[in-house]
Write a protein that holds these residues in place. Structure first.
Motif, PDB file in Angstrom:
ATOM      1  N   THR A  67       0.825  -1.209   0.000  1.00 56.12           N
ATOM      2  CA  THR A  67       0.000   0.000   0.000  1.00 56.12           C
ATOM      3  C   THR A  67       0.863   1.264   0.000  1.00 56.12           C
ATOM      4  N   ASP A  68       2.088   1.134   0.491  1.00 62.56           N
ATOM      5  CA  ASP A  68       2.958   2.299   0.684  1.00 62.56           C
ATOM      6  C   ASP A  68       3.801   2.534  -0.574  1.00 62.56           C
ATOM      7  N   TYR A  69       3.140   3.018  -1.635  1.00 62.73           N
ATOM      8  CA  TYR A  69       3.834   3.167  -2.926  1.00 62.73           C
ATOM      9  C   TYR A  69       4.860   4.290  -2.912  1.00 62.73           C
ATOM     10  N   GLU A  70       4.784   5.177  -1.909  1.00 65.11           N
ATOM     11  CA  GLU A  70       5.753   6.279  -1.873  1.00 65.11           C
ATOM     12  C   GLU A  70       7.112   5.803  -1.384  1.00 65.11           C
ATOM     13  N   LEU A  96       2.819  -1.072 -14.889  1.00 58.61           N
ATOM     14  CA  LEU A  96       3.284  -1.928 -13.788  1.00 58.61           C
ATOM     15  C   LEU A  96       4.551  -1.376 -13.147  1.00 58.61           C
ATOM     16  N   GLU A  97       5.481  -0.985 -14.006  1.00 62.67           N
ATOM     17  CA  GLU A  97       6.828  -0.649 -13.531  1.00 62.67           C
ATOM     18  C   GLU A  97       7.033   0.872 -13.498  1.00 62.67           C
ATOM     19  N   THR A  98       6.039   1.563 -12.949  1.00 61.82           N
ATOM     20  CA  THR A  98       6.106   3.018 -12.812  1.00 61.82           C
ATOM     21  C   THR A  98       5.498   3.431 -11.475  1.00 61.82           C
ATOM     22  N   ASP A  99       5.775   4.675 -11.105  1.00 61.94           N
ATOM     23  CA  ASP A  99       5.199   5.272  -9.892  1.00 61.94           C
ATOM     24  C   ASP A  99       4.396   6.506 -10.300  1.00 61.94           C
ATOM     25  N   PRO A 100       3.557   6.998  -9.396  1.00 68.01           N
ATOM     26  CA  PRO A 100       2.942   8.291  -9.641  1.00 68.01           C
ATOM     27  C   PRO A 100       4.052   9.359  -9.784  1.00 68.01           C
ATOM     28  N   PRO A 101       3.873  10.380 -10.616  1.00 67.18           N
ATOM     29  CA  PRO A 101       2.643  10.665 -11.365  1.00 67.18           C
ATOM     30  C   PRO A 101       2.519   9.919 -12.701  1.00 67.18           C
ATOM     31  N   ASP A 102       3.642   9.326 -13.201  1.00 69.99           N
ATOM     32  CA  ASP A 102       3.569   8.650 -14.514  1.00 69.99           C
ATOM     33  C   ASP A 102       2.508   7.550 -14.503  1.00 69.99           C
ATOM     34  N   HIS A 103       2.498   6.795 -13.416  1.00 64.30           N
ATOM     35  CA  HIS A 103       1.588   5.669 -13.310  1.00 64.30           C
ATOM     36  C   HIS A 103       0.125   6.100 -13.421  1.00 64.30           C
ATOM     37  N   LYS A 105      -1.649   8.354 -15.006  1.00 63.66           N
ATOM     38  CA  LYS A 105      -2.287   8.554 -16.309  1.00 63.66           C
ATOM     39  C   LYS A 105      -2.521   7.205 -17.004  1.00 63.66           C
ATOM     40  N   ALA A 106      -1.485   6.369 -17.017  1.00 62.51           N
ATOM     41  CA  ALA A 106      -1.614   5.059 -17.665  1.00 62.51           C
ATOM     42  C   ALA A 106      -2.702   4.233 -16.979  1.00 62.51           C
ATOM     43  N   ARG A 107      -2.732   4.315 -15.682  1.00 62.98           N
ATOM     44  CA  ARG A 107      -3.719   3.569 -14.901  1.00 62.98           C
ATOM     45  C   ARG A 107      -5.140   4.031 -15.246  1.00 62.98           C
ATOM     46  N   ARG A 108      -5.307   5.336 -15.381  1.00 64.24           N
ATOM     47  CA  ARG A 108      -6.637   5.878 -15.681  1.00 64.24           C
ATOM     48  C   ARG A 108      -7.130   5.360 -17.041  1.00 64.24           C
ATOM     49  N   VAL A 109      -6.236   5.371 -18.010  1.00 61.10           N
ATOM     50  CA  VAL A 109      -6.603   4.918 -19.360  1.00 61.10           C
ATOM     51  C   VAL A 109      -6.947   3.428 -19.341  1.00 61.10           C
ATOM     52  N   MET A 110      -6.148   2.645 -18.646  1.00 59.99           N
ATOM     53  CA  MET A 110      -6.385   1.192 -18.582  1.00 59.99           C
ATOM     54  C   MET A 110      -7.659   0.881 -17.796  1.00 59.99           C
TER      55      MET A 110
END
Ligand code: OVM
Length: 407
Positions: A67-70, A96-103, A105-110
């Motif tokens: 849960t602690d992605y930071e 999969l292999e990214t963190d916010p903030p990059d993650h 946008k991709a997550r939202r689209v998927m």
């Protein structure tokens, strides 16, 4: 010591139990429960000397790290390799292999392409194919459930849902084996899977091209978001690659493991047949009980701690989802497979911002398969010893000889 090239030879943090086990030994991978139990019992966190990494397997601790992605990042890889040190075997996944903030946008689209609404729209296709396959297998009576059922179903329906115009079922299964074995160490399993790369990787990449996809599938939905400028065309191709990476081996394993659970627990199959409203909870219990994805790693992106134990920046943490899903402190009687358990909070799909984005599709596929079985099948019998197929991240069967008796 057998360190991954480039890894620092980390010392065990003070007070952390050191363990010499190789969790990626095929003997452990095919019979993981004793390892899971010991991992939980040795401590909140243990040091795996062989790989110079930490490992967690208690439910609360595993969930806390996930849960602690930071503090525990994915951008340095979710396997044993630290992408900050070694070159990944393929361009990293942009979800999969990214963190916010990059993650984000991709997550939202998927998430949009794999929403409950889209999964519902897939239901008729999934049901038709499940009914046809179960009918054909009932006609045969006895069959090999891994190659003739578990591997066939997702590689039939999922490429159709994605909109692939050219399907190579074996390549899809073998690519999944590469992706998931790559999460482990550079062992014989990983090398055997990677031996297929020269043939398969170019085919996978070509299959992600826009002009190889129909205009009405999940793939087209991703490319359509590139037209709005939300993502680039290259990113769209990468997200289609994520479909093909994460959407096949996982559901193949889910089906195989469901058949294993139900054939090994005939009274649970009877219960399911008598109450089809248990189909969904039964699948969740299959997930909890077998954890198709048994292990994912995170990397400490900065100095942090796990349950009060200091963790240095750069430390890999092996998160054993299979162990967490059998933690007696969470589940009471984890060793019992109960279709009516309703195991809310299982971590088979992960948890947190990287929790399986395809879970609605996975559930829709399993709903279709189990519903066809409940309507058509009387008995599910194992007619030989089930054989497990060792994989560095997936707990899947290799062989499951089955006899189905019609109603
Ligand atoms: C991806 C990917 C690959 C493997 C697993 C996964 C379970 C995602 O390529 O994005 O999620």
């Amino acid at each position: 010591m057998n360190l991954i090239a480039g890894h620092r030879a980390l010392e065990a943090p003070v007070g952390v139990p050191v363990w010499d086990i190789d969790p990626y030994d095929p003997d452990v991978l095919v019979d993981p429960m004793p390892y899971y139990r010991q991992l939980r019992e040795r401590g909140e966190v243990v040091f795996l000397r062989r790989y110079g990494v930490l490992a967690v397997g208690r439910y609360d601790t595993t969930k806390a790290v996930f849960t602690d992605y930071e503090n525990f990042v994915s951008s340095r890889g979710v396997g044993l390799e630290d992408f900050a040190v070694t070159e990944p075997w393929r361009p990293p996944s942009i979800i999969l292999e990214t963190d916010p903030p990059d993650h984000t946008k991709a997550r939202r689209v998927m998430a949009r392409a794999l929403s409950p609404k889209v999964a519902k729209e897939c239901a008729r296709l999934f049901e038709e194919e499940a009914d046809a396959l179960v009918d054909a297998l009932l006609e045969k009576g006895t069959f090999e459930a891994v190659t003739e059922f578990a591997e066939i179903y997702p590689t039939t329906v999922f490429p159709k849902a994605v909109g692939m115009t050219e399907v190579h079922q074996r390549y899809l299964v073998d690519y999944g084996a590469m992706v998931f074995n790559a999460i482990g160490p550079d062992n014989a399993l990983r090398r055997a899977a990677m031996a297929h790369a020269p043939e398969i990787v170019p085919w996978i990449m070509a299959s992600c091209a826009r002009d190889r996809l129909t205009k009405d599938g999940l793939g087209a939905m991703i490319y359509d978001t590139a037209d709005t400028g939300e993502i680039t065309l290259d990113e769209a191709g990468m997200l289609v690659r994520s479909f093909l990476s994460a959407g096949v081996d996982t559901t193949v394993t889910g089906i195989g493991n469901a058949l294993w659970c139900l054939s090994q627990n005939p009274e649970q199959w009877e219960l399911l047949k008598s109450d089809p409203s248990l189909i969904r909870p039964a699948f969740e219990e299959v997930l909890r009980f077998t954890s198709p994805v048994h292990t994912f790693c995170r990397t400490a992106g900065r100095p942090t701690q796990i349950s009060g134990v200091p963790v240095e920046e750069g430390t890999k943490v092996v998160c054993v989802l299979g162990a967490a899903n059998h933690d007696p402190d969470k589940w009471g009687d984890p060793e019992n497979f109960r279709v009516d358990r309703r195991p809310v909070g299982h971590v088979a799909f992960g948890v947190g911002i990287h929790g399986c984005v395809g879970q609605n599709i996975a559930r829709a596929e399993l709903q279709a398969v189990l519903s066809a079985m409940v309507r058509k099948v009387d008995r599910i019998e194992a007619i030989g010893e089930p054989v497990w197929r060792p994989n560095n991240a997936i707990r899947a069967l290799d062989k499951l000889p089955i006899r189905l008796t019609p109603q």
